[in-house]
Design a protein around this motif. Structure first.
Motif, PDB file in Angstrom:
ATOM      1  N   UNK A  19       0.853  -1.188   0.000  1.00 16.89           N
ATOM      2  CA  UNK A  19       0.000   0.000   0.000  1.00 16.89           C
ATOM      3  C   UNK A  19       0.889   1.238   0.000  1.00 16.89           C
ATOM      4  N   UNK A  20       0.698   2.058  -1.030  1.00 10.83           N
ATOM      5  CA  UNK A  20       1.414   3.321  -1.117  1.00 10.83           C
ATOM      6  C   UNK A  20       0.540   4.454  -0.605  1.00 10.83           C
ATOM      7  N   UNK A  21       1.197   5.443   0.000  1.00 10.65           N
ATOM      8  CA  UNK A  21       0.490   6.632   0.474  1.00 10.65           C
ATOM      9  C   UNK A  21       1.181   7.862  -0.088  1.00 10.65           C
ATOM     10  N   UNK A  22       0.395   8.906  -0.269  1.00 11.88           N
ATOM     11  CA  UNK A  22       0.933  10.170  -0.786  1.00 11.88           C
ATOM     12  C   UNK A  22       0.168  11.305  -0.131  1.00 11.88           C
ATOM     13  N   UNK A  23       0.903  12.223   0.476  1.00 11.72           N
ATOM     14  CA  UNK A  23       0.286  13.358   1.144  1.00 11.72           C
ATOM     15  C   UNK A  23       0.749  14.652   0.493  1.00 11.72           C
ATOM     16  N   UNK A  24      -0.191  15.551   0.268  1.00 13.77           N
ATOM     17  CA  UNK A  24       0.112  16.854  -0.311  1.00 13.77           C
ATOM     18  C   UNK A  24      -0.057  17.931   0.756  1.00 13.77           C
ATOM     19  N   UNK A  49      -2.983   4.989 -11.920  1.00 15.10           N
ATOM     20  CA  UNK A  49      -4.337   5.208 -11.422  1.00 15.10           C
ATOM     21  C   UNK A  49      -4.485   6.661 -11.023  1.00 15.10           C
ATOM     22  N   UNK A  50      -5.710   7.156 -11.117  1.00 10.10           N
ATOM     23  CA  UNK A  50      -5.979   8.537 -10.748  1.00 10.10           C
ATOM     24  C   UNK A  50      -7.341   8.617 -10.081  1.00 10.10           C
ATOM     25  N   UNK A  67      -5.256  -3.265  -8.519  1.00 15.30           N
ATOM     26  CA  UNK A  67      -4.918  -2.056  -7.773  1.00 15.30           C
ATOM     27  C   UNK A  67      -6.183  -1.258  -7.485  1.00 15.30           C
ATOM     28  N   UNK A  68      -6.194  -0.580  -6.353  1.00 16.41           N
ATOM     29  CA  UNK A  68      -7.309   0.286  -5.982  1.00 16.41           C
ATOM     30  C   UNK A  68      -6.767   1.610  -5.474  1.00 16.41           C
ATOM     31  N   UNK A  69      -7.246   2.687  -6.080  1.00 17.00           N
ATOM     32  CA  UNK A  69      -6.856   4.029  -5.642  1.00 17.00           C
ATOM     33  C   UNK A  69      -7.982   4.616  -4.800  1.00 17.00           C
ATOM     34  N   UNK A  82      -2.111  -2.138  -3.749  1.00 16.43           N
ATOM     35  CA  UNK A  82      -1.656  -2.991  -4.846  1.00 16.43           C
ATOM     36  C   UNK A  82      -1.671  -4.448  -4.397  1.00 16.43           C
ATOM     37  N   UNK A  83      -2.522  -5.239  -5.036  1.00 13.85           N
ATOM     38  CA  UNK A  83      -2.639  -6.659  -4.724  1.00 13.85           C
ATOM     39  C   UNK A  83      -2.198  -7.498  -5.919  1.00 13.85           C
TER      40      UNK A  83
END
Length: 120
Positions: A19-24, A49-50, A67-69, A82-83
């Motif tokens: 699992x990826x994370x992204x913070x803005x 993915x978006x 994958x699930x966003x 991401x599986x």
């Protein structure tokens, strides 16, 4: 300025999950779209993915069903679950944020990237 920070990459065996994370963060009024791109060695960067602020999603054909966003608008954060990972998913994954500044102009910001390696 808009700062984007990714986390969660690593080494995983084929069939595994990450699992990826992204913070803005920074000076912006709103975020329109948060997306994940990836770039494998000697290949061009591609959209994975978006997700829009309203929750609309888009996926590359190669990751559909695996994958699930998702996002947390309150935290200005996007996730990529991401599986069933495959060796061909190995790449540097980049987070991209399209944010609207106070001036009304859109600002396109990129994270530094996080390595995902799928290998036994």
């Amino acid at each position: 300025q808009v700062q984007v920070v990714e986390s969660g990459g690593g080494l995983v065996q084929p069939g595994g999950s990450l699992r990826l994370s992204c913070a803005a963060s920074g000076r912006f009024v709103s975020i329109d779209v948060m997306a994940w791109y990836r770039q494998a060695l000697e290949k061009e960067r591609e959209l994975v993915a978006a997700i829009s602020s309203g929750g609309s999603t888009d996926y590359a054909d190669s990751v559909k069903g695996r994958f699930t966003v998702s996002n947390d608008n309150a935290k200005n954060t996007v996730y990529l679950q991401m599986n069933s990972l495959k060796p061909e998913d190995t790449a540097v994954y980049y987070c991209n944020v399209v944010a609207k500044k106070v001036s009304g102009v859109n600002y396109n910001a990129w994270g530094q990237g996080t390595q995902v390696t799928v290998s036994s």
